[in-house]
Design an enzyme around this catalytic site. Structure first.
Site, PDB file in Angstrom:
ATOM      1  N   LYS A 111     -28.871 -10.619  -7.719  1.00  0.00           N
ATOM      2  CA  LYS A 111     -27.937  -9.861  -8.761  1.00  0.00           C
ATOM      3  C   LYS A 111     -27.789 -11.357  -9.084  1.00  0.00           C
ATOM      4  O   LYS A 111     -27.953 -12.593  -9.227  1.00  0.00           O
ATOM      5  CB  LYS A 111     -26.687 -10.182  -7.558  1.00  0.00           C
ATOM      6  CG  LYS A 111     -26.699  -9.140  -6.222  1.00  0.00           C
ATOM      7  CD  LYS A 111     -25.892  -9.029  -5.261  1.00  0.00           C
ATOM      8  CE  LYS A 111     -25.089  -8.140  -4.813  1.00  0.00           C
ATOM      9  NZ  LYS A 111     -23.757  -8.084  -3.809  1.00  0.00           N
ATOM     10  N   ASP A 185     -36.742   3.216 -10.404  1.00  0.00           N
ATOM     11  CA  ASP A 185     -36.994   2.170  -9.770  1.00  0.00           C
ATOM     12  C   ASP A 185     -38.804   1.588 -10.535  1.00  0.00           C
ATOM     13  O   ASP A 185     -38.981   0.402 -10.657  1.00  0.00           O
ATOM     14  CB  ASP A 185     -37.453   1.893  -8.431  1.00  0.00           C
ATOM     15  CG  ASP A 185     -36.138   1.139  -7.520  1.00  0.00           C
ATOM     16  OD1 ASP A 185     -35.198   0.480  -8.185  1.00  0.00           O
ATOM     17  OD2 ASP A 185     -35.717   1.429  -6.619  1.00  0.00           O
TER      18      ASP A 185
END
Length: 422
Positions: A111, A185
């Site tokens: 993140k 992805d």
């Protein structure tokens, strides 16, 4: 296909520090590994990459018992060394920073802000290694109102528009549908690979690294391709067409006497040939259908007429007749049929590598075919921590005593099969 020869690949000599997990980052680093780079995969001791537990199916050992290696993990982690380091500890962070000094490329998908708190952000590592190419993969990028959010493939397929285009229309009983694999992805991993190769070329001439910011959402929007630009040009929001094509007709599945098959007419000449094979030359002569633009406009009239014709023969009969006439067509294969297909086998898209638990493991091959520097399949996806001792001794010069001490503190996992492990 068995492991390929150990010839150096196009990226031989490069070291990739892989701090990614799940699929986008590991897809990128597996491609780099196939091309010859040394990939050092950093994993959490005792747990490893999240996808190790994403099963069943799990790989079976030589006695037919399930192991802890999931098929999902096996799909994107070959040609890597597993190094298990506790990233939450200062000692672990220091080891990873030292490895980054030795690396050419770092790939991470934490993140936004997580690695900065640990002293592993690009600015900090660049000060020690100005040549480092640092690729950040995230759900929404390093900037923007969503930058803080976690991103997963399914969410991105929905937010990025591809689900709105996939599935049958409401009137046909359909609903929005995600792709059957984590395509957001995978495509993000491919864009990351291309970006890294571009950065490497820049470094050849300048000797400087750079930061790469790749997001799943950006990548998803970029491969809306013709549908996306079609909306931008027309202002019309496209709907779902099932297996149909928005601007080519007939280009979808059709029912045969036994099962569905694909007709992929790409031009007006091919349509005339199809009509001749189908015994319906009048369709090819009809001004409503003679030109592709007219076939698209009159799709609802034409497709049912073709369906009435295709149910008169089996799929195999249609495929044989249409192939002889030069009309693109084919079956709808399940995965068993895919991997048994002689074309797939000839192209080495099914490979076999030795594995310490099962004896060997079948994997999907790389589609990259380079004449001078072919891809190499050196190692199956590694067991957790299997390479911790080798990598840290080789790259950082740590002794067996130092490694054992770090393992005793819980900072490292040397792996159950590591050398000198009791």
């Amino acid at each position: 296909m068995s492991p390929s020869s150990p010839d150096p690949g196009a990226l031989s000599g490069l070291v990739v520090l892989d701090l990614s997990r799940i699929l986008a980052g590991p897809t990128c680093t597996q491609i780099l590994g196939d091309l010859g780079a040394e990939v050092i995969k950093i994993e959490r001791p005792g747990r490893g990459d999240d996808t190790r537990g994403w099963g069943p199916p799990f790989l079976k050992d030589k006695n037919g018992n399930e192991t802890a290696e999931s098929a999902y993990y096996l799909s994107s982690n070959r040609n890597k060394a597993s190094v298990a380091i506790d990233l939450s500890s200062p000692e672990g962070q220091s080891l990873i920073a030292d490895l980054a000094v030795k690396a050419d490329i770092l790939v991470e998908n934490f993140k936004v802000g997580d690695l900065k708190r640990r002293g592993l952000d690009y600015a900090t590592l660049k000060a020690r290694n100005p040549r480092l190419i640092y690729c950040s993969i995230s759900g929404f990028g390093q900037t923007g109102p969503y930058a803080h959010r976690a991103g997963y493939d399914f969410l991105i397929q929905g937010m990025g528009g591809i689900m709105s285009l996939t599935g049958f229309a409401d009137e046909d009983g359909g609903t929005e549908t995600k792709c059957g694999v984590g395509i957001a992805d995978v495509m993000c991993g491919m864009y990351a690979t291309v970006s890294i190769l571009a950065a490497l070329n820049h470094r050849h001439s300048t000797d400087e690294g750079q930061h790469i910011d790749i997001s799943l959402l950006d990548a998803q929007v970029s491969w809306l391709i013709n549908q996306g630009v079609g909306y931008l040009v027309s202002g019309d929001v496209p709907g779902r067409l099932g297996n149909g094509h928005p601007t080519i007709v007939p280009y979808e599945t059709f029912p045969a006497a036994d099962q569905s098959f694909i007709i992929a007419v790409g031009n007006d000449t091919q349509f005339q040939k199809f009509c001749a094979v189908a015994g319906a030359p009048e369709l090819g002569a009809d001004p409503q259908f003679a030109k592709n633009a007219d076939r698209v406009r009159n799709r609802k009239e034409l497709v049912p007429l073709i369906r009435r014709l295709t149910i008169e023969k089996t799929a195999d009969e249609w495929i044989r007749l249409l192939e002889e006439a030069g009309v693109p067509c084919g079956p709808v294969n399940d995965l068993g049929q895919v991997f048994d297909d002689p074309q797939i086998r000839q192209r080495n898209m099914r490979i076999t590598l030795p594995h310490p638990l099962s004896g060997d493991v079948d994997l999907i091959g790389s589609p990259i075919n380079l004449e001078k520097t072919p891809v190499g399949y050196r190692n199956a996806p590694p067991l957790l921590g299997a390479d911790t001792q080798d990598v840290l001794a080789r790259h950082l010069g740590l002794t067996a005593e130092q490694l054992s001490d770090l393992e005793a503190k819980g900072i490292l996992d040397l792996g159950a099969d590591a050398p000198n492990k009791g």
